[in-house]
Design a protein around this motif. Structure first.
Motif, short mmCIF file in Angstrom:
data_model
loop_
_atom_site.label_atom_id
_atom_site.label_comp_id
_atom_site.label_asym_id
_atom_site.label_seq_id
_atom_site.Cartn_x
_atom_site.Cartn_y
_atom_site.Cartn_z
N SER A 132 -4.40 6.28 -1.97
CA SER A 132 -5.40 5.34 -1.12
C SER A 132 -5.96 4.16 -1.69
O SER A 132 -5.78 3.44 -1.90
N ALA A 133 -7.10 4.82 -2.20
CA ALA A 133 -8.22 3.67 -2.65
C ALA A 133 -7.54 3.46 -3.94
O ALA A 133 -7.65 2.13 -4.78
N LYS A 134 -6.90 3.92 -4.99
CA LYS A 134 -6.47 3.45 -6.12
C LYS A 134 -4.77 3.09 -6.33
O LYS A 134 -4.69 2.62 -6.59
N ARG A 186 11.58 3.18 5.37
CA ARG A 186 11.18 4.51 5.24
C ARG A 186 12.51 5.16 6.26
O ARG A 186 12.46 5.71 7.35
N SER A 187 12.80 4.95 5.32
CA SER A 187 14.39 5.61 5.59
C SER A 187 14.47 7.51 6.01
O SER A 187 13.42 7.90 5.63
N VAL A 188 14.99 7.87 6.50
CA VAL A 188 14.90 9.27 7.15
C VAL A 188 15.60 10.18 5.83
O VAL A 188 15.42 11.51 5.34
N ALA A 189 17.17 9.50 5.03
CA ALA A 189 17.57 9.88 3.76
C ALA A 189 16.32 10.25 2.77
O ALA A 189 17.19 9.28 1.64
N VAL A 190 15.44 10.78 2.84
CA VAL A 190 14.26 10.78 1.89
C VAL A 190 14.69 10.91 0.14
O VAL A 190 14.14 10.66 -0.94
N GLY A 191 15.52 11.84 0.41
CA GLY A 191 16.24 12.11 -1.13
C GLY A 191 17.02 11.61 -1.48
O GLY A 191 17.98 12.04 -3.37
N THR A 192 17.50 10.89 -1.64
CA THR A 192 18.85 9.70 -1.45
C THR A 192 18.51 8.60 -2.24
O THR A 192 17.75 7.49 -1.94
N ALA A 193 18.93 7.80 -3.93
CA ALA A 193 18.23 7.46 -4.68
C ALA A 193 18.15 5.78 -3.79
O ALA A 193 16.96 5.39 -4.51
N THR A 194 19.50 5.47 -3.21
CA THR A 194 19.43 4.15 -3.04
C THR A 194 19.27 4.08 -1.37
O THR A 194 19.49 3.08 -0.75
N SER A 195 18.32 5.24 -1.16
CA SER A 195 17.21 4.17 0.30
C SER A 195 16.13 3.97 -0.86
O SER A 195 15.02 3.15 0.59
N TYR A 196 15.11 3.68 -1.66
CA TYR A 196 14.75 3.13 -2.59
C TYR A 196 15.15 1.76 -3.23
O TYR A 196 15.77 1.11 -3.71
N ASP A 197 13.59 0.60 -2.62
CA ASP A 197 14.74 -0.03 -3.10
C ASP A 197 13.30 -0.58 -3.59
O ASP A 197 13.81 -2.17 -4.48
N THR A 216 1.14 -1.45 0.44
CA THR A 216 -0.10 0.00 0.21
C THR A 216 1.08 1.31 0.00
O THR A 216 1.71 1.31 0.13
N VAL A 217 0.30 1.98 -0.22
CA VAL A 217 1.32 3.50 -0.51
C VAL A 217 1.48 4.63 0.37
O VAL A 217 2.41 5.09 0.42
N ARG A 218 0.29 4.13 1.11
CA ARG A 218 0.74 4.80 2.31
C ARG A 218 1.59 3.78 3.58
O ARG A 218 1.89 4.43 4.62
N SER A 219 2.42 2.89 3.22
CA SER A 219 2.58 1.92 3.96
C SER A 219 4.47 1.88 3.72
O SER A 219 5.55 1.65 4.35
N ARG A 240 6.56 10.77 2.73
CA ARG A 240 5.89 9.96 3.26
C ARG A 240 5.16 8.97 3.35
O ARG A 240 3.97 9.90 3.59
N TRP A 241 4.99 7.48 4.91
CA TRP A 241 4.20 7.08 4.97
C TRP A 241 3.53 7.85 5.98
O TRP A 241 2.05 7.51 5.61
N SER A 242 3.76 8.82 6.37
CA SER A 242 2.81 9.91 7.08
C SER A 242 1.91 10.73 6.79
O SER A 242 1.00 11.58 7.32
N GLY A 243 2.34 10.65 5.34
CA GLY A 243 1.85 11.93 4.68
C GLY A 243 1.93 12.86 4.74
O GLY A 243 1.73 13.88 3.45
#
Length: 123
Positions: free
Chosen positions: A72-74, A100-111, A27-30, A51-54
């Protein structure tokens, strides 16, 4: 987790495009969901995310012109791009950070990454 990006195309300077990222398997919210872009010869850079928090965040270069939203619905994340400039030309990728890494601007944080969609701003 799979991400499917769409909505790119050719647009004149000052025009608008709306990118969409459909997410399956999570889910996109997670997760932290973001859009990155990569122009030829340049590094991949953060455009915007939620962020997951919105809470949302944007690169300085797109603040006031781009708006990210989460449905979230779609189970989608969309990027509304207005007042497009030639320098916005790039391949745009959606990405998910499930840790949910704090380094949201870093591409390597994304899996997880989508396949990319080309945005070309030209007259």
């Amino acid at each position: 987790v799979q991400l499917q990006a769409s909505g790119g195309g050719l647009v004149q300077p000052g025009g608008s495009l709306r990118l969409s990222c459909v997410v399956s398997g999570r889910t996109v919210r997670s997760a932290t969901m973001s859009w990155f872009r990569q122009a030829p010869g340049k590094e991949r850079e953060l455009v915007a995310g939620v962020r997951w928090s919105g809470s949302t965040f944007y690169a300085d270069s797109v603040k006031g012109r781009f708006t990210l939203s989460r449905d979230s619905a779609k189970n989608t994340v969309q990027l509304q791009m207005n007042s497009l400039k030639a320098e916005d030309t790039a391949v745009y990728f959606c990405a998910a950070d499930t840790s949910r890494s704090v380094a949201v601007g870093t591409a390597t944080s994304y899996d997880f990454w989508g396949q990319g969609t080309q945005v070309t701003v030209s007259s």
